[in-house]
Design an enzyme around this catalytic site. Structure first.
Site, short mmCIF file in Angstrom:
data_model
loop_
_atom_site.label_atom_id
_atom_site.label_comp_id
_atom_site.label_asym_id
_atom_site.label_seq_id
_atom_site.Cartn_x
_atom_site.Cartn_y
_atom_site.Cartn_z
N LYS A 33 0.93 -1.32 0.03
CA LYS A 33 0.46 -0.04 -0.15
C LYS A 33 1.17 1.47 0.65
O LYS A 33 0.42 2.14 -0.84
CB LYS A 33 -0.87 0.45 1.23
CG LYS A 33 -2.59 -1.07 1.13
CD LYS A 33 -2.94 -1.08 2.18
CE LYS A 33 -4.00 -1.93 2.01
NZ LYS A 33 -5.19 -2.05 3.24
N ASP A 39 -10.51 2.30 2.59
CA ASP A 39 -10.74 2.00 3.65
C ASP A 39 -11.39 2.52 4.67
O ASP A 39 -12.27 1.81 5.00
CB ASP A 39 -9.49 1.90 4.60
CG ASP A 39 -8.04 0.80 3.75
OD1 ASP A 39 -8.51 -0.68 2.81
OD2 ASP A 39 -7.39 0.12 4.00
#
Ligand code: ATR
Length: 271
Positions: free
Chosen positions: A66, A102
């Site tokens: 990420k 997220d």
């Protein structure tokens, strides 16, 4: 022509993303193919470039890539920039756009599915790793009156809030700072549940009527949720809804349509 998407990670075999996106596409009548790609630990950027050259339109990114995904994006959403992590890339004609879904996934799950308000509430976020990063700005934007981030290694929590500067109600530190504080919403973003370990939460952390939320999913009632129930949390949830909601937001970024989350949740719960 079928548009190609994929999730990149290492490991990746157990990812639910192909199933989720295939279901979203069916539901929305979109012609896409979605696969899981195991990228070598030292070859993420190269694997992404190869996928883009072969006609890929976008990807999801999971552990441990990420932060690297942030580096290969030409443009970033504010939430990705503040999180310093990217879970969604979209390949546009004029470059690569990076986002982090997220946090909106978490907020949507808490507010829309569980029906719990965040606005004006006291929120405790446990952990300062990759799972905690993406959710800080969305929780603040959802109106949390106070947001405390507690981590076993206090410095990591302090580092996480550094980009926000001094902000009323935003604090970070070790578990010790939690004594004498109570919260309406306690979110576990540590990986302690994966090894069935308890977190050192002082008595009194869970306010009357509070929600305990574990980002981990597929493990039943985790140690964190069981401990929370014992310490007085009124509502318990695992992170399956966050998983589905962050995927739906990625799908919307790529395709411009928002899938319906409820039937996909029901499908996964039915497993
Ligand atoms: P991820 O990307 O999944 O969040 P990570 O970056 O390794 O993984 O972060 C794991 C998080 O869980 C960290 O906040 C870690 O605390 P440290 O920063 O002190 O390492 C936390 N964690 C893992 N096991 C824990 C345990 N048994 N008790 C408390 N915190 C734990």
């Amino acid at each position: 022509m079928t548009d190609r998407y994929a999730v990149f990670g290492n490991p990746i075999a157990h990812s639910q993303s192909p199933r989720l996106h295939t279901e979203f596409a069916r539901q929305c009548g979109q012609d896409i193919a979605y696969e899981a790609i195991l990228a070598p630990l030292d070859g993420f950027a190269e694997a992404v470039a190869a996928f883009r050259r072969s006609g890929g339109k976008g990807i999801n990114v999971t552990v441990p890539f990420k932060v690297e995904a942030l580096e290969i994006a030409d443009r970033l959403s504010e939430r990705a920039q503040m999180a310093r992590a990217v879970n969604t890339l979209r390949f546009d004609d004029d470059g690569i756009f990076g986002d982090n879904t997220d946090g909106v996934g978490l907020v949507a799950d808490i507010r829309d599915r569980l029906g719990v308000d965040i606005d004006g509430r006291r929120v405790l976020l446990l952990g300062a790793g990759g799972a905690a990063r993406g959710v800080i700005l969305p929780l603040l934007e959802a109106g949390a009156a106070a947001l405390m981030i507690a981590n076993r290694t206090p410095e990591r929590a302090v580092e996480l809030i550094a980009p926000y500067g001094v902000r009323a109600g935003l604090h970070a530190g070790g578990f010790g700072m939690l004594a004498k504080h109570e919260f309406d919403l306690v979110i576990n973003a540590t990986s302690a549940s994966l090894s069935d370990q308890s977190l050192p939460l002082p008595q009194g952390v869970f306010a009357a009527g509070s929600l305990a939320y574990d980002m981990v999913y597929g493990k039943g009632t985790t140690r964190f949720l069981a401990d929370a129930r014992e310490q007085g949390a009124a509502l318990l949830s695992d992170g399956l809804g966050m998983l589905v909601a962050q995927a739906a937001e990625s799908f919307r970024l790529w395709r411009g349509v928002m899938p319906d989350i409820a039937p996909v949740m029901a499908m996964l719960r039915g497993d």
